[in-house]
Write an enzyme that holds these catalytic residues in place. Sequence first.
Site: not given
Lengths: 289, 289
Positions: B47, B118, B151
């Site tokens: 990330e 995300k 994540c």
Amino acid sequence: MPSSSLVRVACIQMEPRFGDTSANVEHSLGLIAKAADKGATLIVLPELANTGYVFETREEAFALAESIPDGPTCRAWAGIAAERGLHIVAGITEREGASLYNSAVVIGPQGHIGTYRKMHLWGNENLFFEPGNNGFPVFHTAIGRIGVAICYDGWFPETYRLQALQGADIVCVPTNWVPIPGQAQGREAMANILAMAAAHSNSLYIACADRIGTERGQPFEGQSLIVSHTGWPAAGPASRTGEEIVSAEIDLGAARRDRNWNAFNQVLRDRRTDVYAEMLGSDIPRGWY
Amino acid sequence: MPSSSLVRVACIQMEPRFGDTSANVEHSLGLIAKAADKGATLIVLPELANTGYVFETREEAFALAESIPDGPTCRAWAGIAAERGLHIVAGITEREGASLYNSAVVIGPQGHIGTYRKMHLWGNENLFFEPGNNGFPVFHTAIGRIGVAICYDGWFPETYRLQALQGADIVCVPTNWVPIPGQAQGREAMANILAMAAAHSNSLYIACADRIGTERGQPFEGQSLIVSHTGWPAAGPASRTGEEIVSAEIDLGAARRDRNWNAFNQVLRDRRTDVYAEMLGSDIPRGWY
């Protein structure tokens, strides 16, 4: 920490003998009493704990099934729950009219509270049982909000999610886990890993009571465990082969209190329902999967 | 087993230096080349691999962000993808107009294929980034169907489920995992357990590339891994602290082929959409959770 949220939960890992219902129930009562002697007030029994699991014909299953709550198994469990002041979640072969269900009863000191019917049937269960038709109820009890899942239900993250979203503090899982291809020797069971992930990502407790033994050639996996709302085991996993009582004192209030992980994040409220709702509908073409 | 489904995937566990974008990209190119030398054709980076993670102000994040696909980072990755015939999934700080996104680009030998933004922002990311606004796309590529998660997205089983339902063979996960309270010493990371559970219960591969090091006081967890569609690691987890390339040859076709677990059960088709659809809507009162 308020002591009123503390509950001692016990998962009874036992071996029912196929078809020997009254002996199985009698055996379960002994183990329930033993757990209660050690202070447990919430007790979980395995899937189909009264009859055993490996039916060969529907007639056989039909003959062994009982009505809820007036059948002898449910009455016996209600008896000890009243006598000892217990909440019990236990797997039972249920008959309603001509329909059979792989069910779990939730019983409190005042009697039968509710019934969960397994939503996701595994293998030959499809030959004997109807799929659950009561959704994923969460039962409000004196000690907290209790959800139920049975075995293969735990392979569907939706099962735990839908109960968490209804406020469940703990999901009790009567189960008959069978071996999974590719299970690595010396590693915890994939079923344990699924429970840990679900507990963590929903911030709720999960208490899994598995059976042991081999029935009509079908081995079962044991490894009952109680998972904390953090995702880490609070007790267990038990062995693969022995009768055991897995027990832990847990703070059901922590499941709710600890969901705020920082100033921004609360794991249930962070869900992107704007996108899920649209995508989890029926408009994803079946051809993809 | 048709060899055409075999892909060597590599997760690059590395340590970006905060704010040093061109050096980070240069470093990533070296590691990508090393993975390609060993036969990898699908490569995952962490990330925000180009900029680092711990922004202190929005202006700082804004100054470091780049446009996609014409910014220098994306062009550099597209360059090596073309040169070496690679597919790359890599975390990048994206700017579009005045909006910033915590994104991951999917790049193939012919250039930029798509971008994932995300969906579930963690902690202070909420100060700098917009929440993802493109849903959970699955990118159809020459080597298979590739989904992406970043994540904290992995804490939401919906993330993997929605990609599996769109036919993803593998979900690539650029990540910057941080320590979790209650993580037991000597146990695999909860992040690893979440990935294993998701891979198993969706029958898809998951490839997680984490960063290492401590940035402005924030430690990261390493432990990058590639999980097979069975739920068991195919490679890794890597160490908590070292730069490493975690690599495995996987059969993407197996993710689809192995979903039929017995005569009755296919894990994605067994979902009780009749009940989920109703319950996952917005009609569950927020007061419960």
